[in-house]
Design a protein around this motif. Structure first.
Motif, mmCIF file in Angstrom:
data_model
loop_
_atom_site.group_PDB
_atom_site.id
_atom_site.type_symbol
_atom_site.label_atom_id
_atom_site.label_comp_id
_atom_site.label_asym_id
_atom_site.label_seq_id
_atom_site.Cartn_x
_atom_site.Cartn_y
_atom_site.Cartn_z
ATOM 1 N N GLY A 1 0.939 -1.249 0.033
ATOM 2 C CA GLY A 1 0.076 0.002 0.041
ATOM 3 C C GLY A 1 0.878 1.347 -0.045
ATOM 4 N N TYR A 2 2.197 1.422 0.311
ATOM 5 C CA TYR A 2 2.957 2.348 0.287
ATOM 6 C C TYR A 2 4.181 2.225 -0.294
ATOM 7 C CZ TYR A 2 0.083 3.792 4.401
ATOM 8 O OH TYR A 2 -0.910 3.715 5.153
ATOM 9 N N GLN A 3 4.423 3.297 -0.967
ATOM 10 C CA GLN A 3 5.889 3.384 -1.541
ATOM 11 C C GLN A 3 6.765 4.227 -1.268
ATOM 12 O OE1 GLN A 3 6.994 0.992 -4.301
ATOM 13 N NE2 GLN A 3 4.954 -0.087 -3.938
ATOM 14 N N PHE A 4 7.889 4.265 -0.819
ATOM 15 C CA PHE A 4 8.903 5.319 -0.499
ATOM 16 C C PHE A 4 9.896 5.751 -1.631
ATOM 17 C CE2 PHE A 4 7.519 2.855 3.317
ATOM 18 C CZ PHE A 4 7.319 3.847 3.974
ATOM 19 N N SER A 5 10.122 6.742 -1.618
ATOM 20 C CA SER A 5 10.896 7.789 -2.744
ATOM 21 C C SER A 5 12.369 7.874 -1.952
ATOM 22 C CB SER A 5 10.299 8.816 -2.946
ATOM 23 O OG SER A 5 9.175 8.772 -3.692
ATOM 24 N N PHE A 6 13.389 7.322 -2.680
ATOM 25 C CA PHE A 6 14.727 7.630 -2.399
ATOM 26 C C PHE A 6 15.359 8.445 -3.520
ATOM 27 C CE2 PHE A 6 13.290 3.727 -0.036
ATOM 28 C CZ PHE A 6 14.035 4.016 1.207
ATOM 29 N N PRO A 7 15.843 9.666 -3.180
ATOM 30 C CA PRO A 7 16.583 10.512 -4.205
ATOM 31 C C PRO A 7 17.905 9.613 -4.451
ATOM 32 C CG PRO A 7 15.901 11.771 -2.362
ATOM 33 C CD PRO A 7 15.640 10.319 -1.926
ATOM 34 N N ASP A 8 18.524 9.736 -5.705
ATOM 35 C CA ASP A 8 19.472 8.910 -6.038
ATOM 36 C C ASP A 8 20.760 8.874 -5.084
ATOM 37 O OD1 ASP A 8 18.438 8.380 -8.511
ATOM 38 O OD2 ASP A 8 19.018 9.825 -9.517
ATOM 39 N N ASP A 9 21.011 10.142 -4.482
ATOM 40 C CA ASP A 9 22.042 10.258 -3.521
ATOM 41 C C ASP A 9 21.871 10.160 -2.143
ATOM 42 O OD1 ASP A 9 20.536 12.473 -3.400
ATOM 43 O OD2 ASP A 9 22.378 13.980 -3.401
ATOM 44 N N ALA A 10 20.604 9.953 -1.734
ATOM 45 C CA ALA A 10 20.188 9.564 -0.439
ATOM 46 C C ALA A 10 19.860 8.154 0.259
ATOM 47 C CB ALA A 10 19.045 10.355 -0.137
ATOM 48 N N GLN A 11 20.300 8.027 1.398
ATOM 49 C CA GLN A 11 20.390 6.857 2.184
ATOM 50 C C GLN A 11 19.010 6.667 2.848
ATOM 51 O OE1 GLN A 11 22.898 4.365 2.423
ATOM 52 N NE2 GLN A 11 23.844 5.382 0.892
ATOM 53 N N ARG A 12 18.096 7.787 2.911
ATOM 54 C CA ARG A 12 16.838 7.753 3.493
ATOM 55 C C ARG A 12 15.683 8.375 2.715
ATOM 56 N NH1 ARG A 12 16.154 11.846 7.409
ATOM 57 N NH2 ARG A 12 14.284 10.469 8.463
ATOM 58 N N ALA A 13 14.762 7.457 2.850
ATOM 59 C CA ALA A 13 13.461 8.002 1.996
ATOM 60 C C ALA A 13 13.017 9.426 2.124
ATOM 61 C CB ALA A 13 12.293 7.040 2.375
ATOM 62 N N THR A 14 12.580 10.207 1.253
ATOM 63 C CA THR A 14 12.232 11.468 1.530
ATOM 64 C C THR A 14 10.631 11.802 1.339
ATOM 65 O OG1 THR A 14 12.310 12.053 -0.940
ATOM 66 C CG2 THR A 14 14.503 12.336 0.668
ATOM 67 N N GLU A 15 10.044 10.600 0.775
ATOM 68 C CA GLU A 15 8.581 10.750 0.786
ATOM 69 C C GLU A 15 7.974 9.633 0.707
ATOM 70 O OE1 GLU A 15 6.020 13.420 -2.367
ATOM 71 O OE2 GLU A 15 7.026 11.763 -3.395
ATOM 72 N N VAL B 1 4.166 7.483 -0.393
ATOM 73 C CA VAL B 1 3.139 7.757 -1.311
ATOM 74 C C VAL B 1 2.269 6.506 -0.984
ATOM 75 C CG1 VAL B 1 2.253 8.034 -3.442
ATOM 76 C CG2 VAL B 1 4.408 8.895 -2.888
ATOM 77 N N HIS B 2 1.035 6.760 -0.578
ATOM 78 C CA HIS B 2 -0.168 5.503 -0.399
ATOM 79 C C HIS B 2 -0.695 5.409 -1.880
ATOM 80 C CE1 HIS B 2 -3.833 4.102 0.983
ATOM 81 N NE2 HIS B 2 -3.055 3.346 1.850
ATOM 82 N N VAL B 3 -1.228 4.261 -1.801
ATOM 83 C CA VAL B 3 -1.776 3.794 -3.015
ATOM 84 C C VAL B 3 -3.158 4.396 -3.360
ATOM 85 C CG1 VAL B 3 -1.109 1.122 -2.956
ATOM 86 C CG2 VAL B 3 -3.308 2.141 -1.966
ATOM 87 N N SER B 4 -3.560 5.214 -2.643
ATOM 88 C CA SER B 4 -4.794 6.288 -2.808
ATOM 89 C C SER B 4 -4.121 7.404 -3.592
ATOM 90 C CB SER B 4 -5.289 6.668 -1.498
ATOM 91 O OG SER B 4 -4.717 7.282 -0.865
ATOM 92 N N GLY B 5 -2.838 7.744 -3.557
ATOM 93 C CA GLY B 5 -2.087 8.924 -4.117
ATOM 94 C C GLY B 5 -1.668 9.864 -3.290
ATOM 95 N N ALA B 6 -2.271 9.746 -2.005
ATOM 96 C CA ALA B 6 -1.747 10.616 -0.680
ATOM 97 C C ALA B 6 -0.142 10.615 -0.698
ATOM 98 C CB ALA B 6 -2.651 10.297 0.342
ATOM 99 N N ARG B 7 0.578 11.771 -0.403
ATOM 100 C CA ARG B 7 1.653 11.906 -0.488
ATOM 101 C C ARG B 7 2.029 12.569 0.945
ATOM 102 N NH1 ARG B 7 4.815 11.051 -5.075
ATOM 103 N NH2 ARG B 7 3.314 11.098 -6.893
ATOM 104 N N VAL B 8 3.170 11.940 1.425
ATOM 105 C CA VAL B 8 3.703 12.676 2.997
ATOM 106 C C VAL B 8 5.157 12.770 2.664
ATOM 107 C CG1 VAL B 8 4.020 12.429 5.141
ATOM 108 C CG2 VAL B 8 1.824 11.651 4.239
ATOM 109 N N ARG B 9 5.582 14.153 2.908
ATOM 110 C CA ARG B 9 7.113 14.375 2.788
ATOM 111 C C ARG B 9 7.456 13.848 4.444
ATOM 112 N NH1 ARG B 9 10.919 15.426 -0.538
ATOM 113 N NH2 ARG B 9 12.346 16.564 0.228
#
Length: 146
Positions: free
Chosen positions: A119-133, A135-143
């Motif tokens: 249900g959730y996907q995490f965004s990792f920038p190319d140079d980061a070790q940590r997720a920055t965002e 995103v829920h399957v509903s489209g809701a996003r949390v920074r």
């Protein structure tokens, strides 16, 4: 009314014990999930999935509708048609993430890649070790905080 009222056929109704998502019969749930996946989940695939993870059908249902197993169904959902409609509308409201395309998360041995198909996907920038965002399957996003 023109004549005596008759009870709905038992094939059209669940038993009164069906009070929560987890109590919906597995065979009915499996058929509903196969319909949502537009035929992409065959009976043979379901058998493989059940061998790999005995609770997979219940887990897929809770993923598809994003409700806990303990969700209390309204009494009207004892009617199978009403229950199917309730689950379909809930799934649609979330963007119908459980669909034909979701099957790509089932491995050859029948196990499910829950991280890829969850249900959730995490965004990792190319140079980061940590997720920055997140995103829920509903489209809701949390920074996420730094």
């Amino acid at each position: 009314l023109n004549g005596p009222a008759t009870a709905p056929d038992s094939q059209d109704m669940f038993g009164r014990a069906v009070t929560t998502l987890s109590r919906i019969p597995t065979d009915w749930t499996a058929a509903w999930l196969q319909g949502q996946a537009a035929g992409a989940i065959s009976d043979a695939m379901l058998v493989k999935m059940l061998h790999a993870e005995p609770q997979v059908i219940e887990r897929l249902l809770t993923f598809a509708v994003q409700m806990p197993r303990s969700f209390i169904l309204p009494t009207e959902a004892l009617h199978k048609v009403v229950c199917a409609r309730l689950l379909e509308e809930r799934s649609k409201s979330l963007g119908s993430k459980f669909s034909r395309d979701w099957v790509k998360h089932v491995r050859g041995d029948g196990s499910v890649d829950w991280h890829g198909g969850g249900g959730y996907q995490f965004s990792f920038p190319d140079d980061a070790q940590r997720a920055t965002e997140c995103v829920h399957v509903s489209g809701a996003r949390v920074r996420l905080p730094e």
